[in-house]
Structures are given as structure tokens and as C-alpha cells.
Scaffold this active site. Structure first.
Site, short mmCIF file in Angstrom:
data_model
loop_
_atom_site.label_atom_id
_atom_site.label_comp_id
_atom_site.label_asym_id
_atom_site.label_seq_id
_atom_site.Cartn_x
_atom_site.Cartn_y
_atom_site.Cartn_z
N CYS A 71 -8.18 15.46 9.28
CA CYS A 71 -8.10 14.38 10.27
C CYS A 71 -7.57 14.87 11.60
O CYS A 71 -7.58 14.12 12.59
CB CYS A 71 -7.21 13.26 9.74
SG CYS A 71 -7.77 12.63 8.17
N HIS A 125 -3.54 9.27 15.12
CA HIS A 125 -4.56 9.16 14.07
C HIS A 125 -4.36 7.82 13.38
O HIS A 125 -3.24 7.44 13.02
CB HIS A 125 -4.40 10.32 13.09
CG HIS A 125 -5.24 10.18 11.86
ND1 HIS A 125 -6.54 9.73 11.91
CD2 HIS A 125 -4.98 10.43 10.55
CE1 HIS A 125 -7.04 9.71 10.69
NE2 HIS A 125 -6.12 10.11 9.85
N ASN A 138 -9.22 4.18 8.37
CA ASN A 138 -9.01 5.60 8.66
C ASN A 138 -10.36 6.31 8.73
O ASN A 138 -11.00 6.51 7.70
CB ASN A 138 -8.12 6.19 7.56
CG ASN A 138 -7.88 7.68 7.72
OD1 ASN A 138 -8.54 8.34 8.52
ND2 ASN A 138 -6.95 8.21 6.95
N1 ACO Z 1 -4.25 -2.82 -4.00
C1 ACO Z 1 -3.26 -3.34 -4.76
N2 ACO Z 1 -2.26 -2.61 -5.26
C2 ACO Z 1 -2.26 -1.29 -4.97
C3 ACO Z 1 -3.27 -0.68 -4.21
C4 ACO Z 1 -4.30 -1.52 -3.71
N3 ACO Z 1 -5.30 -1.04 -2.96
N4 ACO Z 1 -3.00 0.63 -4.09
C5 ACO Z 1 -1.86 0.85 -4.76
N5 ACO Z 1 -1.43 -0.29 -5.31
C6 ACO Z 1 -0.24 -0.53 -6.11
C7 ACO Z 1 0.19 0.69 -6.86
O1 ACO Z 1 -0.51 0.77 -8.08
C8 ACO Z 1 1.67 0.41 -7.07
O2 ACO Z 1 1.79 -0.46 -8.16
P1 ACO Z 1 2.97 -0.23 -9.24
O3 ACO Z 1 4.25 -0.42 -8.44
O4 ACO Z 1 2.70 -1.32 -10.21
O5 ACO Z 1 2.77 1.14 -9.75
C9 ACO Z 1 2.05 -0.40 -5.83
O6 ACO Z 1 0.83 -0.83 -5.22
C10 ACO Z 1 2.87 0.34 -4.81
O7 ACO Z 1 2.37 1.65 -4.65
P2 ACO Z 1 3.00 2.63 -3.58
O8 ACO Z 1 2.34 3.95 -3.74
O9 ACO Z 1 4.48 2.55 -3.63
O10 ACO Z 1 2.52 1.93 -2.24
P3 ACO Z 1 2.92 2.33 -0.77
O11 ACO Z 1 3.62 1.21 -0.14
O12 ACO Z 1 3.56 3.68 -0.71
O13 ACO Z 1 1.50 2.45 -0.06
C11 ACO Z 1 -0.17 4.00 0.60
C12 ACO Z 1 0.51 3.34 -0.56
C13 ACO Z 1 -0.76 2.94 1.52
C14 ACO Z 1 -1.30 4.87 0.07
C15 ACO Z 1 0.87 4.83 1.38
O14 ACO Z 1 1.53 5.70 0.52
C16 ACO Z 1 0.26 5.62 2.50
O15 ACO Z 1 -0.13 5.08 3.50
N6 ACO Z 1 0.17 6.96 2.36
C17 ACO Z 1 -0.46 7.78 3.34
C18 ACO Z 1 -1.91 7.70 3.13
C19 ACO Z 1 -2.70 8.26 4.27
O16 ACO Z 1 -2.43 7.95 5.39
N7 ACO Z 1 -3.67 9.05 3.92
C20 ACO Z 1 -4.59 9.58 4.79
C21 ACO Z 1 -4.01 10.59 5.74
S1 ACO Z 1 -4.98 11.96 5.95
C22 ACO Z 1 -6.43 11.40 6.24
O17 ACO Z 1 -6.56 10.69 7.18
C23 ACO Z 1 -7.60 11.74 5.30
#
Ligand code: ACO
Length: 329
Positions: free
Chosen positions: A113, A256, A286
Site C-alpha cells: 500500500c 493511506h 482500502n
Molecule cells: N464483522 C463483524 N465482526 C467482526 C468482523 C466483521 N467484519 N471482523 C472481525 N469481527 C469480530 C471478531 O471476530 C472479534 O470477535 P470476538 O471478540 O468474538 O473474537 C471482534 O470482531 C473484534 O475483533 P478485533 O480484531 O478486536 O477488532 P478490531 O477492533 O481490532 O478491528 C480490524 C479489526 C478492523 C481488522 C483492525 O484490527 C484493523 O483495522 N487492523 C488494520 C487493518 C488494516 O488496516 N489492514 C490493511 C493495511 S495494509 C493494506 O492496506 C493492504
């Protein structure tokens, strides 16, 4: 001699997919996606649209905006994590041909990215070294083609799009948008946090062993989140140090567009107001390397960018790569 960025272009596919529509096939909800990411909808490429198709549209728009023909381009650089084919032929070569850049060389860069931030510095360097008079830099992504739609942790995050910029030689003290500084880094120790495990030379695809999911995006969301916040903070600080200014003296930060919570956490750490950051991830999600030029193109269309402003881009992604550029508009 200075390299100036003389035009931007962008393209997004027509198909708009809201969170509610996604929730019909994925175990998720509009409420979860909006509250955890800020994303409301994304664009998804048609089945017959590859990254080059999006890149051609963005590249053509940039050349038309500048009012020059494709034959003037000396080099086509394409940043993409979703090239038309795995590794070869380059998507840049395909775009070079289909756009009619008959006098150009062409190559792809792979920096996840952060690809557009790397590309801005590369294009600047080629022009200022005198190696190329006109460079067409394109970021073209179709992340939804390599998304694991059974993985709700990642599939809700991505969208498709392309952006482009034209670089040309300008006068030493002339006007025009310039790259003042770049700061480009890698933290390869985090490679496993964002990876496609199968299909490369480490683990070639074996139909007896592997499934399609092995070749799709795997992401450790928590690890990427922690890395990303730190990367955004460090990049902004480093580029401002180079310019000998404080971050609050910037006119715009174009991050980004991965997740609003990453941007909010970085803003909080730097004690910066959120309105310094331009975001449009609510509508496009994204789009990997394309997200920064897509955002810049929208800022131009909204007349937000004025001559003399300092505009900072900051990217992060697979590699793990990170970094950015300080532009003078
Ligand atoms: N819908 C509903 N529930 C969900 C989803 C969804 N789409 N995705 C995850 N959950 C659930 C999980 O299963 C978890 O449930 P549990 O507590 O019962 O196990 C709960 O939501 C919380 O999960 P977390 O991982 O704690 O959620 P978090 O608030 O950390 O958000 C996220 C997850 C959005 C992926 C976050 O970690 C994030 O933004 N990470 C960076 C991701 C990113 O930016 N990637 C791309 C960068 S590089 C590129 O651009 C390719």
C-alpha cells in the site's frame, strides 16, 4: 532542474457495494464495519476488469488533464499489489501498450500500500536525474480479486480503484507541485502480518495441497493496526523534521485510507486535529497503493489544494513497508 507533478487522474469501477449489501453474503453488519473502520461502501471491479484496465483509465485521465499525448511519456511506472498476472508480464508494459505510450519504458514496483509513496520519489528521481523527461506514475489495484470472502476480518476492508500522476521537468524556481522530501522505510520482520502465502517461489501452488484461500490475502489485523499507527506517526514526524517544521504547520495530510481508527489514533498521538487529515475511505475503503492518489484527485476536484501549501502523504502496508512524501503544491 526540478520535477513537477503536472496532473493527477483517477478512476473507480462503477459497481458500488454498501456494507448492507456485503452483509447479505458475509457474517457482518453495517454497524460493525462503520464503527471499527469508518467504511460505508467500496467500489468493486467488474469480472472482466483487471488492474491494468483501471490504471489505463486513470493514466488516460491524467494525460488528458495535462493536455499531452501518450507518445510524450518516457517511462510508465505502475505500483500494484494486484498485477494482471503474477509477476510477469508487468502491468506497466500492458498499460504502456494499451495507452499508446509508444516511446516509453515500463516497469512495476511492489511496495504494498506504500507503492504510490515509493513511486512519487522514483518518478521525481528519474526526472531530476535527466533519465526521463515525462513519467507517468500509476497506482492500480483490484484487491477484491485476491480477497478471501470467507474471512470477515479482512474482506470488509478492501475496494478497487486507480490513481495516476504525470511528472515533468520544471524550472528551478518555477511553480507547480513538487516532491520536497521523501522518507521511505521497510520493516520486513513483519512480513507475515500481511501476506499471500502460496503462489510464489517460497511455496508454489500445488493443486493437491492448496486451496484458493492460500493464495488470497492473509492479515493479522491487530499486528497491522499497531504497526500502522506507529508508521504514520513516525513518517509525519520524520518528514516534518526534514522540512524543519512542526506537524501542525502542515496544510494537509493525505494518509493511506485503510481505517479511520488508525488515522484517529495517529492524530491523537501527534496532538493534531482530524480535519488536517483528508479522508475518503468511507466511500472507497482500502484501495491499497491507489488510495493516496484517489484522495488527492478528490481534493483537487473539491478545490482544497492551493498553491504554496505543504501536503504530506503517508502510506503503510505489506512488506511491511511504510513512508511518505512532503509535497509543495
Ligand atoms: N464483522 C463483524 N465482526 C467482526 C468482523 C466483521 N467484519 N471482523 C472481525 N469481527 C469480530 C471478531 O471476530 C472479534 O470477535 P470476538 O471478540 O468474538 O473474537 C471482534 O470482531 C473484534 O475483533 P478485533 O480484531 O478486536 O477488532 P478490531 O477492533 O481490532 O478491528 C480490524 C479489526 C478492523 C481488522 C483492525 O484490527 C484493523 O483495522 N487492523 C488494520 C487493518 C488494516 O488496516 N489492514 C490493511 C493495511 S495494509 C493494506 O492496506 C493492504
Amino acid at each position: 532542474m526540478h520535477a513537477t507533478i503536472s496532473a493527477f487522474g483517477a478512476y473507480v469501477p462503477e459497481r458500488r457495494v454498501t456494507n448492507d449489501e456485503l452483509a447479505q453474503s458475509v457474517d457482518t453488519s453495517d454497524e460493525w464495519i462503520q464503527s471499527h473502520t469508518g467504511i460505508r461502501e467500496r467500489r468493486i471491479a467488474a469480472p472482466d476488469q483487471a488492474a491494468s484496465d483501471l490504471g489505463i483509465a486513470a493514466g488516460r485521465a491524467a494525460l488528458e488533464r495535462r493536455g499531452i499525448g501518450p507518445e510524450t511519456v518516457d517511462m510508465v511506472i505502475v505500483a500494484s499489489s494486484t498485477t494482471d498476472y503474477p509477476n510477469f508480464p508487468s502491468t506497466a508494459s500492458i498499460i504502456q501498450d494499451r495507452l499508446g505510450c509508444v516511446n516509453a519504458g515500463a516497469f512495476d514496483i511492489s511496495a504494498g500500500c506504500t507503492g504510490f509513496a515509493y513511486g512519487l520519489e522514483l518518478a521525481r528521481s528519474l526526472v531530476e536525474a535527466g533519465s526521463a523527461a515525462t513519467v507517468l506514475l500509476i497506482a492500480a489495484e483490484t484487491l477484491t480479486k485476491i480477497t478471501n470472502w470467507d474471512d470477515r476480518n479482512s474482506c470488509v476492508l478492501f475496494g478497487d480503484g486507480a490513481g495516476a500522476a504525470v511528472f515533468e521537468a520544471g524550472e528551478e524556481n518555477g511553480s507547480g507541485t513538487r516532491v520536497l522530501h521523501s522518507w521511505l522505510k521497510s520493516k520486513g520482520s513483519g512480513d507475515a502480518a500481511l501476506i499471500r502465502h502460496v503462489g510464489g517461489s517460497r511455496t508454489p501452488f500445488d493443486p493437491a495441497v492448496h486451496t484458493a484461500a492460500d493464495m488470497q490475502i492473509y492479515m493479522d489485523g491487530r499486528a497491522v493496526y499497531l504497526f500502522a499507527v506507529d508508521a504514520v506517526v513516525r513518517t509525519i514526524q520524520a518528514l516534518c523534521d526534514k522540512e524543519q517544521i512542526e506537524p501542525r504547520e502542515l496544510d494537509w495530510i493525505v494518509p493511506h485510507q485503510a481505517n479511520i481508527r488508525i488515522i484517529e489514533a495517529a492524530a491523537k498521538r501527534l496532538k493534531l486535529p482530524m480535519d488536517l487529515f483528508f479522508t475518503n475511505l468511507d466511500r472507497y475503503a482500502n484501495t491499497s497503493a491507489a488510495s493516496i492518489p484517489l484522495a488527492i484527485k478528490e481534493m483537487i476536484d473539491q478545490d482544497l489544494l492551493k498553491t504554496g501549501q505543504r501536503v504530506l502523504t503517508v502510506g503503510f502496508g505489506a512488506g511491511l513497508s511504510y513512508g511518505g512524501n512532503l509535497l509543495r503544491w
